[in-house]
Each structure stands twice: as structure tokens, then as C-alpha cells.
Design a protein around this motif. Structure first.
Motif, PDB file in Angstrom:
ATOM      1  N   HIS A  20       0.855  -1.188   0.000  1.00 57.61           N
ATOM      2  CA  HIS A  20       0.000   0.000   0.000  1.00 57.61           C
ATOM      3  C   HIS A  20       0.887   1.232   0.000  1.00 57.61           C
ATOM      4  O   HIS A  20       2.053   1.177   0.366  1.00 57.61           O
ATOM      5  N   GLN A  57      -9.325   1.790  -2.327  1.00 55.59           N
ATOM      6  CA  GLN A  57      -9.554   2.456  -1.054  1.00 55.59           C
ATOM      7  C   GLN A  57     -10.919   2.068  -0.518  1.00 55.59           C
ATOM      8  O   GLN A  57     -11.835   1.773  -1.286  1.00 55.59           O
ATOM      9  N   TRP A  58     -11.063   2.101   0.803  1.00 51.23           N
ATOM     10  CA  TRP A  58     -12.375   2.019   1.422  1.00 51.23           C
ATOM     11  C   TRP A  58     -12.880   3.446   1.548  1.00 51.23           C
ATOM     12  O   TRP A  58     -12.183   4.320   2.053  1.00 51.23           O
ATOM     13  N   ARG A  63      -8.984   4.868   2.978  1.00 47.20           N
ATOM     14  CA  ARG A  63      -7.886   4.033   3.454  1.00 47.20           C
ATOM     15  C   ARG A  63      -8.088   2.585   3.016  1.00 47.20           C
ATOM     16  O   ARG A  63      -9.192   2.075   3.029  1.00 47.20           O
ATOM     17  N   MET A  64      -7.022   1.927   2.656  1.00 45.03           N
ATOM     18  CA  MET A  64      -6.949   0.483   2.505  1.00 45.03           C
ATOM     19  C   MET A  64      -5.472   0.140   2.558  1.00 45.03           C
ATOM     20  O   MET A  64      -4.685   0.637   1.766  1.00 45.03           O
ATOM     21  N   THR A  83      -8.700  -2.144   6.818  1.00 46.49           N
ATOM     22  CA  THR A  83      -9.376  -0.853   6.664  1.00 46.49           C
ATOM     23  C   THR A  83      -9.722  -0.329   8.060  1.00 46.49           C
ATOM     24  O   THR A  83      -9.548  -1.031   9.058  1.00 46.49           O
ATOM     25  N   GLU A  85     -12.849   0.441   8.663  1.00 52.28           N
ATOM     26  CA  GLU A  85     -14.299   0.246   8.663  1.00 52.28           C
ATOM     27  C   GLU A  85     -14.779  -0.645   9.798  1.00 52.28           C
ATOM     28  O   GLU A  85     -15.905  -0.526  10.238  1.00 52.28           O
ATOM     29  N   TRP A  89     -11.451  -6.654   4.818  1.00 54.74           N
ATOM     30  CA  TRP A  89     -12.069  -6.547   3.492  1.00 54.74           C
ATOM     31  C   TRP A  89     -11.413  -7.530   2.538  1.00 54.74           C
ATOM     32  O   TRP A  89     -10.293  -8.003   2.795  1.00 54.74           O
ATOM     33  N   ASP A 112      -8.747  -1.539  12.920  1.00 51.91           N
ATOM     34  CA  ASP A 112      -7.724  -1.069  11.976  1.00 51.91           C
ATOM     35  C   ASP A 112      -6.412  -1.780  12.304  1.00 51.91           C
ATOM     36  O   ASP A 112      -5.569  -1.259  13.025  1.00 51.91           O
ATOM     37  N   ARG A 137     -12.838   3.837  14.664  1.00 51.99           N
ATOM     38  CA  ARG A 137     -12.598   4.389  13.329  1.00 51.99           C
ATOM     39  C   ARG A 137     -11.827   5.704  13.329  1.00 51.99           C
ATOM     40  O   ARG A 137     -11.729   6.343  12.301  1.00 51.99           O
TER      41      ARG A 137
END
Length: 168
Positions: A20, A57-58, A63-64, A83, A85, A89, A112, A137
Motif C-alpha cells: 500500500h 480504497q475504502w 484508506r486500505m 481498513t 471500517e 475486506w 484497523d 474508526r
């Protein structure tokens, strides 16, 4: 890009790494996940889904991070990703990593944090070590990672059994 999680090799011999890239100048931090793909044992590499800034990305968190590619049977590959979230994912390919599905959450609740997913020795079962807390988050905190859970999948990570706490 940053890469700190295992790579994979498909049945066709394709190497896949999932780094990333972060934009530290952007507040809040933004990151994109890429896949580096080599069909010639690392002599040359292709960036998927394309060169910067075309990574996954999310949304809305932009972000991812930290992808974990796993070669499955035939030409099937899955990448599990971090992520903010509240879940791990996934992105899937059915053509040896040339094209990919849109990112979507798995059932694995996880803050995260990097995805910790491996194949077991039977070559079919996937094991996920996860923290089973969604997080707030907004920022990393140690409480979200205070418990370690284990879940298994026998269908390439499409479904997962109910997690259990790991006790030592």
C-alpha cells in the motif's frame, strides 16, 4: 509502497505482492492498496489496478492498507485487506490476478489492524486470527486488540464460522 505481509504464488507460477502507499501530507492520512503481479519470477512487475494513484480504497475513510494475497484453487486468488471500517475486506480474482472484483467487507470483525489469514496444512481451510472488535474508526488503540479470536473458512473465505477466543 509499503509491503509487510506474505506474498503468494498461484498455481500458474504468478507472484503476487499487495503493498500500500500512503499520503502523509494529506490530513487525515490516506492510503491505497495495490497488487504487484509478476509472471516471470520477479523479472518484471505490473501494478494492479493500475499505477499511482489508482489503488483501491475504502470509502469514506480513504484508506486500505496491508493486503494479504492468497492463491486458491486454479486461477482463483483473494486479497484480504486492512481498513478502518471495522471488518477485514476482500478483493477476488478468477483469472490469476489479472482482473479483480470491487473491494467488499468480509464477516470478520476486526479493528484497523493487519489481516492475519493463512491456509492450513490441508490446503483448503483458511484460518483467521482477528480481534473481533470494530474500533472507533478514528485512531488505533490497544483495547481493540486486547482479545485474539480464531475463525475458520472451508470455502475460500466466502463464509467464516463463529469466532472463538484464543486463550493461552
Amino acid at each position: 509502497g509499503m509491503w509487510c505481509i506474505n506474498a503468494t504464488e498461484t498455481q500458474a507460477g504468478t507472484w503476487l505482492i499487495a503493498p500500500h502507499a500512503a499520503d502523509w501530507a494529506h490530513k487525515p492520512l490516506t492510503t491505497r492498496l495495490y497488487l504487484l503481479r509478476s509472471e516471470n519470477r520477479g523479472a518484471s512487475w505490473e501494478a494492479v489496478p493500475g499505477g499511482r494513484p489508482n489503488g483501491w480504497q475504502w470509502e469514506p475513510g480513504r484508506r486500505m492498507d496491508e493486503g494479504r494475497p492468497l492463491a486458491l484453487d486454479g486461477q482463483n486468488v483473494v486479497v484480504f485487506a486492512r481498513t478502518m471500517e471495522g471488518h477485514i475486506w476482500q478483493i477476488r480474482s478468477h483469472d490469476d490476478g489479472k482482473t479483480w472484483s470491487r473491494p467488499q467487507p468480509t464477516a470478520l470483525v476486526h479493528p484497523d489492524a493487519p489481516p492475519m489469514i493463512q491456509k492450513l496444512s490441508d490446503g483448503k481451510t483458511l484460518i483467521a486470527l482477528h480481534h473481533n472488535r470494530r474500533g472507533d474508526r478514528t485512531a488505533f488503540n490497544h483495547e481493540e486488540r486486547s482479545e485474539l479470536w480464531v475463525s475458520l473458512s472451508r470455502d475460500d473465505g466466502v463464509t467464516w464460522n463463529t469466532g472463538r477466543t484464543v486463550t493461552l
